[in-house]
Design a protein around this motif. Structure first.
Motif, PDB file in Angstrom:
ATOM      1  N   VAL A   1     -24.639  15.419  67.280  1.00 24.05           N
ATOM      2  CA  VAL A   1     -23.745  14.930  66.660  1.00 24.05           C
ATOM      3  C   VAL A   1     -22.191  15.353  66.947  1.00 24.05           C
ATOM      4  CG1 VAL A   1     -22.937  15.007  64.143  1.00 24.05           C
ATOM      5  CG2 VAL A   1     -25.169  14.848  64.403  1.00 24.05           C
ATOM      6  N   VAL A   2     -22.115  16.526  67.566  1.00 18.13           N
ATOM      7  CA  VAL A   2     -20.863  16.913  68.064  1.00 18.13           C
ATOM      8  C   VAL A   2     -20.560  16.123  69.303  1.00 18.13           C
ATOM      9  CG1 VAL A   2     -19.531  18.872  69.030  1.00 18.13           C
ATOM     10  CG2 VAL A   2     -20.851  19.188  66.902  1.00 18.13           C
ATOM     11  N   LYS A   3     -21.507  15.977  70.172  1.00 20.15           N
ATOM     12  CA  LYS A   3     -21.229  15.473  71.407  1.00 20.15           C
ATOM     13  C   LYS A   3     -20.917  13.875  71.074  1.00 20.15           C
ATOM     14  CE  LYS A   3     -23.158  16.996  75.574  1.00 20.15           C
ATOM     15  NZ  LYS A   3     -24.222  17.535  76.037  1.00 20.15           N
ATOM     16  N   ASN A   4     -21.324  13.487  69.840  1.00 18.32           N
ATOM     17  CA  ASN A   4     -21.166  11.827  69.697  1.00 18.32           C
ATOM     18  C   ASN A   4     -19.725  11.818  69.264  1.00 18.32           C
ATOM     19  OD1 ASN A   4     -22.582   9.605  69.734  1.00 18.32           O
ATOM     20  ND2 ASN A   4     -23.472  10.038  67.868  1.00 18.32           N
ATOM     21  N   GLY A   5     -18.901  12.993  69.064  1.00 19.74           N
ATOM     22  CA  GLY A   5     -17.430  12.950  68.322  1.00 19.74           C
ATOM     23  C   GLY A   5     -17.534  12.851  67.147  1.00 19.74           C
TER      24      GLY A   5
ATOM     25  N   ILE B   1     -12.482  19.625  63.758  1.00 21.61           N
ATOM     26  CA  ILE B   1     -12.052  20.543  63.078  1.00 21.61           C
ATOM     27  C   ILE B   1     -10.508  20.660  62.914  1.00 21.61           C
ATOM     28  CG2 ILE B   1     -11.761  23.132  63.491  1.00 21.61           C
ATOM     29  CD1 ILE B   1     -14.536  22.324  62.921  1.00 21.61           C
ATOM     30  N   ASP B   2      -9.991  20.670  61.894  1.00 19.62           N
ATOM     31  CA  ASP B   2      -8.443  20.525  61.550  1.00 19.62           C
ATOM     32  C   ASP B   2      -7.879  19.337  62.161  1.00 19.62           C
ATOM     33  OD1 ASP B   2      -8.635  22.938  59.914  1.00 19.62           O
ATOM     34  OD2 ASP B   2      -8.366  24.151  61.998  1.00 19.62           O
ATOM     35  N   GLY B   3      -8.640  18.213  62.054  1.00 19.84           N
ATOM     36  CA  GLY B   3      -7.911  16.868  62.516  1.00 19.84           C
ATOM     37  C   GLY B   3      -8.456  16.673  63.677  1.00 19.84           C
ATOM     38  N   THR B   4      -8.940  17.494  64.625  1.00 18.03           N
ATOM     39  CA  THR B   4      -9.267  17.132  66.016  1.00 18.03           C
ATOM     40  C   THR B   4     -10.719  17.154  66.584  1.00 18.03           C
ATOM     41  OG1 THR B   4      -7.258  18.524  66.606  1.00 18.03           O
ATOM     42  CG2 THR B   4      -8.785  18.035  68.551  1.00 18.03           C
ATOM     43  N   VAL B   5     -11.156  16.069  67.058  1.00 18.90           N
ATOM     44  CA  VAL B   5     -12.573  15.994  67.484  1.00 18.90           C
ATOM     45  C   VAL B   5     -13.013  16.876  68.466  1.00 18.90           C
ATOM     46  CG1 VAL B   5     -14.271  14.511  68.760  1.00 18.90           C
ATOM     47  CG2 VAL B   5     -12.456  13.466  67.196  1.00 18.90           C
ATOM     48  N   ILE B   6     -14.111  17.466  68.196  1.00 16.78           N
ATOM     49  CA  ILE B   6     -14.457  18.600  69.254  1.00 16.78           C
ATOM     50  C   ILE B   6     -15.703  18.112  69.898  1.00 16.78           C
ATOM     51  CG2 ILE B   6     -13.747  20.499  67.649  1.00 16.78           C
ATOM     52  CD1 ILE B   6     -16.772  20.932  66.948  1.00 16.78           C
ATOM     53  N   LYS B   7     -15.882  18.755  70.931  1.00 17.29           N
ATOM     54  CA  LYS B   7     -17.062  18.456  72.054  1.00 17.29           C
ATOM     55  C   LYS B   7     -18.020  19.659  72.030  1.00 17.29           C
ATOM     56  CE  LYS B   7     -16.082  14.219  72.568  1.00 17.29           C
ATOM     57  NZ  LYS B   7     -16.882  12.916  72.496  1.00 17.29           N
ATOM     58  N   ASP B   8     -17.614  20.671  72.020  1.00 19.07           N
ATOM     59  CA  ASP B   8     -18.406  21.825  72.146  1.00 19.07           C
ATOM     60  C   ASP B   8     -19.034  22.455  70.746  1.00 19.07           C
ATOM     61  OD1 ASP B   8     -19.372  24.239  72.948  1.00 19.07           O
ATOM     62  OD2 ASP B   8     -17.857  25.159  73.406  1.00 19.07           O
ATOM     63  N   SER B   9     -20.375  22.330  70.611  1.00 20.35           N
ATOM     64  CA  SER B   9     -20.989  22.908  69.374  1.00 20.35           C
ATOM     65  C   SER B   9     -20.834  24.381  69.436  1.00 20.35           C
ATOM     66  CB  SER B   9     -22.370  22.265  69.256  1.00 20.35           C
ATOM     67  OG  SER B   9     -23.253  22.692  70.200  1.00 20.35           O
ATOM     68  N   SER B  10     -20.603  25.262  70.521  1.00 17.93           N
ATOM     69  CA  SER B  10     -20.607  26.585  70.277  1.00 17.93           C
ATOM     70  C   SER B  10     -19.117  26.862  69.963  1.00 17.93           C
ATOM     71  CB  SER B  10     -21.070  27.150  71.859  1.00 17.93           C
ATOM     72  OG  SER B  10     -20.072  26.975  72.784  1.00 17.93           O
ATOM     73  N   MET B  11     -18.326  26.247  69.725  1.00 21.59           N
ATOM     74  CA  MET B  11     -17.043  26.661  69.442  1.00 21.59           C
ATOM     75  C   MET B  11     -16.865  27.497  68.231  1.00 21.59           C
ATOM     76  SD  MET B  11     -13.878  23.909  68.498  1.00 21.59           S
ATOM     77  CE  MET B  11     -12.517  24.577  67.835  1.00 21.59           C
ATOM     78  N   LYS B  12     -16.140  28.527  68.437  1.00 17.83           N
ATOM     79  CA  LYS B  12     -16.018  29.515  67.026  1.00 17.83           C
ATOM     80  C   LYS B  12     -14.836  29.157  66.313  1.00 17.83           C
ATOM     81  CE  LYS B  12     -18.475  33.494  68.788  1.00 17.83           C
ATOM     82  NZ  LYS B  12     -18.577  34.867  69.080  1.00 17.83           N
ATOM     83  N   ILE B  13     -15.198  29.184  65.025  1.00 20.24           N
ATOM     84  CA  ILE B  13     -14.221  28.777  63.992  1.00 20.24           C
ATOM     85  C   ILE B  13     -14.137  29.818  62.677  1.00 20.24           C
ATOM     86  CG2 ILE B  13     -14.285  26.052  64.417  1.00 20.24           C
ATOM     87  CD1 ILE B  13     -15.673  26.220  61.652  1.00 20.24           C
ATOM     88  N   ASP B  14     -13.235  29.699  61.969  1.00 22.46           N
ATOM     89  CA  ASP B  14     -13.133  30.477  60.589  1.00 22.46           C
ATOM     90  C   ASP B  14     -13.483  29.261  59.616  1.00 22.46           C
ATOM     91  OD1 ASP B  14     -12.903  31.812  58.435  1.00 22.46           O
ATOM     92  OD2 ASP B  14     -11.085  32.825  58.936  1.00 22.46           O
TER      93      ASP B  14
END
Ligand code: URA
Length: 238
Positions: free
Chosen positions: A22-26, A30-43
């Protein structure tokens, strides 16, 4: 900080593998920006997560109050019987909740279900003396002598001496009795064994109160609802 795939998996969005796709699919922002890395760390408490254009409501814990029906067991897994977790919607099962204490398979009524280990401990720790109130139907006559035996602390057939409990007789005649029992312990089959020690049997048992929580009249057997913020706070004050 947590990995986004873990956060979304815990919220019931699928397996990590599915979320990766799903992430790869865009589809995840996160906070309005499309992410591509599902291992990204967020709060997750601070960031806004969107999946497929919808903002995800983040919560770490769930707190449910169920009116447990007979025939289901208070466990997370059982080889033979349906459990109280099996009868939850998948969106709640995703939180990996468990029952707070136990009710027997044939007992009905108030059961809390959560994934908050601290709250669980608070409710079931004997040190906290949390009241549990049961409505019970008994197969024999009860009178003031029984009330006094509850007050003094009943000795079970295995020798265990219960803490003092309260027995309130609402109806009693030669056909049996209807009572409310208040205890602060939660030993295996405790209410049934307390009456057995008096030479009587519980024929119907339903929990109606647990600490500050009461069973809702409009919650049918097998139904459940989330606790309100105030209710969660009231438990946390115990
Ligand atoms: N006491 C019992 O005997 N059974 C229950 O399910 C709860 C309390």
């Amino acid at each position: 900080m947590d990995r986004i795939d873990k956060v979304l998996a815990n919220l019931g969005f699928g397996t990590r593998k599915e979320i990766k796709a799903v992430v790869k699919n865009g589809e995840v922002k996160i906070d309005g920006t499309v992410i591509k890395d599902s291992s990204m760390k967020i709060d997750p408490d601070k960031s806004t997560i969107e999946v497929g254009g919808n903002v995800v409501e983040y919560k770490k814990n769930i707190y449910l109050l169920m009116n447990k029906p007979q025939g289901v067991v208070s466990a997370t897994f059982d080889n033979y019987d349906e459990t109280v977790i099996d009868i939850l919607e998948p969106e709640y099962q995703a939180f990996k909740p468990f029952p707070v204490g136990r009710l027997d398979k044939d007992t009905e009524g108030l059961l809390l279900i959560t994934n908050d280990g601290e709250l669980n401990h608070r409710m079931i720790s004997p040190k906290n003396h949390v009241d549990k109130v049961y409505y019970a139907e008994i197969d024999k006559y009860l009178d003031e002598r029984d009330v006094n035996r509850f007050k003094k602390g009943i000795q079970l057939k295995d020798g265990y001496k219960c803490l003092p409990g309260k027995l309130h007789i609402m109806e009693s005649n030669e056909d049996g009795a209807k009572v409310e029992v208040t205890i602060q312990e939660g030993k295996f089959h405790q209410v049934k064994r307390m009456f057995n020690a008096l030479g009587k049997n519980v024929v119907y048992l339903k929990r109606i109160k647990f600490g500050p929580m009461e069973l809702d009249k409009d919650l049918n057997l097998g139904e459940y609802r989330e606790l309100s913020k105030n209710e969660i706070e009231s438990i946390k004050r115990i």
